[in-house]
Design a protein around this motif. Structure first.
Motif, mmCIF file in Angstrom:
data_model
loop_
_atom_site.group_PDB
_atom_site.id
_atom_site.type_symbol
_atom_site.label_atom_id
_atom_site.label_comp_id
_atom_site.label_asym_id
_atom_site.label_seq_id
_atom_site.Cartn_x
_atom_site.Cartn_y
_atom_site.Cartn_z
ATOM 1 N N THR A 223 0.916 -1.227 0.101
ATOM 2 C CA THR A 223 -0.026 0.193 -0.120
ATOM 3 C C THR A 223 0.877 1.317 -0.106
ATOM 4 O O THR A 223 2.113 1.320 0.023
ATOM 5 N N SER A 224 0.109 2.438 -0.017
ATOM 6 C CA SER A 224 0.885 3.621 0.332
ATOM 7 C C SER A 224 1.637 3.997 1.385
ATOM 8 O O SER A 224 2.117 5.075 1.700
ATOM 9 N N PHE A 225 1.482 3.225 2.392
ATOM 10 C CA PHE A 225 2.045 3.439 3.855
ATOM 11 C C PHE A 225 3.324 3.677 3.911
ATOM 12 O O PHE A 225 3.766 4.667 4.743
ATOM 13 N N THR A 226 4.204 3.160 3.218
ATOM 14 C CA THR A 226 5.808 3.063 2.946
ATOM 15 C C THR A 226 6.128 4.751 3.042
ATOM 16 O O THR A 226 6.901 5.595 3.565
ATOM 17 N N ILE B 170 4.336 7.323 2.591
ATOM 18 C CA ILE B 170 3.933 8.588 3.645
ATOM 19 C C ILE B 170 4.506 8.392 4.743
ATOM 20 O O ILE B 170 4.774 9.845 5.288
ATOM 21 N N SER C 38 -0.310 8.217 8.800
ATOM 22 C CA SER C 38 0.169 7.154 7.693
ATOM 23 C C SER C 38 -1.059 6.432 7.330
ATOM 24 O O SER C 38 -1.084 6.261 6.370
ATOM 25 N N SER D 239 -3.167 6.353 4.320
ATOM 26 C CA SER D 239 -3.244 5.393 3.339
ATOM 27 C C SER D 239 -4.639 4.580 2.954
ATOM 28 O O SER D 239 -4.881 4.447 2.004
ATOM 29 N N MET E 208 -5.912 4.380 -0.510
ATOM 30 C CA MET E 208 -6.308 2.834 -1.011
ATOM 31 C C MET E 208 -7.844 2.938 -1.267
ATOM 32 O O MET E 208 -8.193 1.685 -1.458
ATOM 33 N N GLU F 54 8.944 3.134 -4.087
ATOM 34 C CA GLU F 54 8.146 4.094 -3.083
ATOM 35 C C GLU F 54 9.363 4.850 -2.271
ATOM 36 O O GLU F 54 9.186 5.854 -1.739
#
Length: 269
Positions: A87-90, A92, A118, A122, A126, A203
């Motif tokens: 996901t986009s967590f890393t 952010i 974060s 995320s 997502m 990322e």
């Protein structure tokens, strides 16, 4: 007297037969109770066997209960890591951590706040992918129209589309060459074994690029404050102590949090 003796002899002959019949009745009752308890004792393993058998697409006997529990516990252990890396967590979280260092703050905001920001940002980023997973995989599986294997494949395909959009082609080709994989005809043919490390690498690279752009204005403030202190002969005073209020003031005046959150969310478009 003869009748009494005759009755006693008949009773003596019938007594072993009655005892044998009683033992046979007790044995039959015990066997029947064991047969009735056997389905209840094997209900859960049988259900798990059928579940894992359908998951693998086979109709034969499944794994034992201990192996099934071991597999489930192993999946639960690596599931958070897979979710964070897919996901986009890393991106952010790394950007927020770099921002804290650029401001010169050591523990403010604390790690719990950064992780919470974060996580929820995320979820916002997502949301379209999660909605597609719910519509195409979870809802049909709950309705019984698809099995577990098909639901996992559909959900993985949705995450695959998101990850492939955020992955640089150069990083993808690097890991494909390292794995000596054949040339892919389409993006859908890229396996997760190559896509996952390429996605994480992209990322991190994007996060450091955004962090560099965040560092520049605060670095200018540090340089200006250091030059002024040197010119005034105040060499014993730490420039970080003087520049911190100016950096916080600049960040608040330009509405830095709103700009940062909006830019991070837009970077996944």
């Amino acid at each position: 007297m003869k009748r009494l003796l005759k009755a006693a002899a008949i009773a003596a002959l019938l007594l072993p037969i009655a005892a044998h019949a009683q033992e046979a009745t007790q044995a039959a009752a015990q066997v029947a109770s064991q047969a009735a308890a056997a389905p209840a004792a094997t209900a859960i393993p049988g259900a798990l066997d059928r579940a894992f058998g359908s998951l693998g697409g086979t109709d034969g006997p499944g794994m034992s209960l201990s192996l099934q529990l071991l597999l489930v516990m192993g999946l639960l252990t690596i599931l958070p890591s897979l979710i964070l890396m897919m996901t986009s967590f890393t991106r952010i979280l790394v950007v927020l951590a770099i921002l804290r260092q650029a401001l010169g703050l050591q523990q403010s905001p604390p790690n719990q706040v950064l992780i919470g920001l974060s996580l929820f940002l995320s979820l916002f980023v997502m949301a379209p992918t999660l909605e597609k997973v719910n519509q195409n995989a979870i809802a049909p599986y709950s309705a019984g129209t698809v099995n577990a294997e098909q639901a996992i494949q559909i959900a993985g395909g949705e995450f695959h589309k998101f990850m492939i959009r955020q992955t640089r082609e150069r990083d993808l080709m690097m890991f494909a060459d390292m794995a000596k994989a054949p040339r892919f005809t389409s993006q859908a043919d890229v396996p997760f074994s190559i896509l996952l490390p390429a996605f994480v690498t992209s990322e991190l690279k994007t996060a450091f690029q955004i962090g560099f752009m965040l560092f520049l204005p605060f670095l200018v403030i540090d340089l200006v404050v250091s030059s002024v202190l040197m010119s005034l002969g105040m060499m014993m005073m730490s420039p970080m102590v003087v520049s911190l209020p100016f950096k916080l003031l600049l960040f608040v005046l330009v509405d830095g949090w709103a700009l940062l959150m909006g830019s991070l969310a837009a970077s996944f478009g």
